[in-house]
Design an enzyme around this catalytic site. Structure first.
Site, PDB file in Angstrom:
ATOM      1  N   VAL A  80       0.812  -1.228   0.000  1.00 33.94           N
ATOM      2  CA  VAL A  80       0.000   0.000   0.000  1.00 33.94           C
ATOM      3  C   VAL A  80       0.842   1.273   0.000  1.00 33.94           C
ATOM      4  CG1 VAL A  80      -1.989  -1.126   1.098  1.00 33.94           C
ATOM      5  CG2 VAL A  80      -0.315   0.087   2.532  1.00 33.94           C
ATOM      6  N   ASN A  92      -7.006  -1.737   5.866  1.00 36.78           N
ATOM      7  CA  ASN A  92      -6.611  -2.368   7.124  1.00 36.78           C
ATOM      8  C   ASN A  92      -5.105  -2.550   7.269  1.00 36.78           C
ATOM      9  OD1 ASN A  92      -7.049  -4.421   9.470  1.00 36.78           O
ATOM     10  ND2 ASN A  92      -5.906  -5.548   7.898  1.00 36.78           N
ATOM     11  N   SER A 149      -6.984   3.133  15.418  1.00 33.37           N
ATOM     12  CA  SER A 149      -6.521   2.462  16.644  1.00 33.37           C
ATOM     13  C   SER A 149      -6.806   3.331  17.860  1.00 33.37           C
ATOM     14  CB  SER A 149      -5.009   2.213  16.565  1.00 33.37           C
ATOM     15  OG  SER A 149      -4.520   1.803  17.824  1.00 33.37           O
ATOM     16  N   TYR A 191       2.919   5.914  15.254  1.00 31.63           N
ATOM     17  CA  TYR A 191       1.703   5.106  15.067  1.00 31.63           C
ATOM     18  C   TYR A 191       0.474   5.867  15.572  1.00 31.63           C
ATOM     19  CZ  TYR A 191      -1.291   0.923  15.454  1.00 31.63           C
ATOM     20  OH  TYR A 191      -2.305   0.001  15.331  1.00 31.63           O
ATOM     21  N   ALA A 225       0.086   9.087  15.884  1.00 31.86           N
ATOM     22  CA  ALA A 225      -0.182  10.223  15.000  1.00 31.86           C
ATOM     23  C   ALA A 225      -0.808   9.752  13.686  1.00 31.86           C
ATOM     24  CB  ALA A 225       1.114  10.987  14.725  1.00 31.86           C
ATOM     25  N   LYS A 243      -2.535   6.996  13.133  1.00 33.38           N
ATOM     26  CA  LYS A 243      -3.897   6.482  13.321  1.00 33.38           C
ATOM     27  C   LYS A 243      -4.884   7.601  13.643  1.00 33.38           C
ATOM     28  CE  LYS A 243      -3.341   2.014  12.609  1.00 33.38           C
ATOM     29  NZ  LYS A 243      -3.867   1.381  11.387  1.00 33.38           N
TER      30      LYS A 243
END
Ligand code: NAD
Length: 269
Positions: free
Chosen positions: A81, A107, A159, A172, A174, A176
């Site tokens: 991705v 996802n 999350s 992570y 930031a 999410k």
């Protein structure tokens, strides 16, 4: 929708909450939550493009799903991705095979190695933000024409880390939080195209990386909500609801399948 008395029928409610007959793309479908989403959608009767970085991994998942006694089907497409050419090829393969797409589940992601932000090297930051946030941009924009042509739904995997801003998980958290913000933005922008955009914000879920992190040997039983760790299929069921017409008036929302809110505690740094 309703029987002669005007009361809704069981069949009509079941039909609304189903993704049968839809074409869905699920990124990060070789493992954990994404794999559970692919299983759930195929069991329900959807045609699912299962995407992940490694061909062998997605092919074995697709083979297993196509060999099962379920009404839907799976198509394996290797895709990173973070790589826009690879994402363009995913969109092309999907439209070529199914003529379009109805549901997109963004996802693919992961927390990365972690540590206090002042110790995170710039390539560590880039790697986590690239897959968790820019990856959502890459895939969603690659499918934007196909989704807006006939309407559909996007479900993003955010999350709890994005809601709380967890110490030791700066990039992570930031990224999410960005996914949840992008969810609201896109919901507003695409409402007129009949595309709903929502997200889930799980707490701990017993997927391979989290089982390793927590030293969890077993996936917890699906019994009661008073648990600190959820199951991949419980997150898949929340995603299925948001993807289905049962959520026809829900857009721009991030729902949190976490068990009781007070049980979420950030990991120690
Ligand atoms: P997992 O490691 O089991 O699955 C991650 C999937 O994403 C794998 O299929 C992997 O191959 C794929 N992936 C990773 N980088 C990719 C890339 N660049 N391109 C394409 N595919 C890629 O992890 P999981 O726990 O199932 O995580 C799934 C999603 O849920 C992630 O976005 C994660 O951040 C999020 N999440 C997980 C939890 C949890 O507790 N497990 C909690 C909150 C959010």
């Amino acid at each position: 929708m309703a029987d002669e008395s005007g009361i809704r029928t069981r069949e009509s409610i079941r039909e609304l909450s189903s993704v049968a007959g839809e074409t869905a793309v699920v990124t990060g479908a070789s493992s954990g939550i994404g794999r559970a989403v692919a299983e759930t959608f195929v069991a329900d009767g959807a045609d699912v493009v299962v995407c992940s970085r490694t061909r062998d991994d997605v092919e074995s998942v697709a083979e297993e799903l196509n060999g099962a006694d379920v009404p839907g089907s799976a198509l394996a497409v290797e895709c990173d991705v973070t790589d826009r050419d690879s994402v363009a090829a995913l969109a092309e393969a999907t439209v070529e095979e199914f003529g379009g797409v109805d549901l997109l589940v963004n996802n693919a992601g992961g927390a990365g190695s972690g540590g206090p932000l002042h110790e995170v090297e710039s390539d560590g930051w880039d790697g986590v933000v690239d897959v968790n946030l820019t990856g959502v941009y890459n895939v969603t924009t690659a499918f934007s024409d196909a989704l807006r042509e006939d309407g559909g739904a996007v479900v993003n995997t955010a999350s709890m880390a994005g809601r709380y801003g967890v110490a030791g998980m700066g990039p992570y958290s930031a990224a999410k939080a960005g996914v949840s913000a992008l969810t609201r933005t896109l919901a507003a922008e695409w409402a007129g195209d009949d595309v709903r955009v929502n997200a889930v914000e799980p707490g701990f879920v017993a997927t391979p990386p989290v089982r390793e992190q927590l030293g969890l040997e077993e996936v917890p039983e699906r019994e009661g909500a008073d648990r600190e760790v959820g199951r991949p299929d419980e997150i898949a069921d929340a995603i299925r609801f948001l993807a289905s017409d049962a959520a026809s008036f829900v857009t721009g929302q991030t729902i949190a399948p976490t068990g009781p809110p007070h049980t979420f505690e950030p990991p120690e740094v």
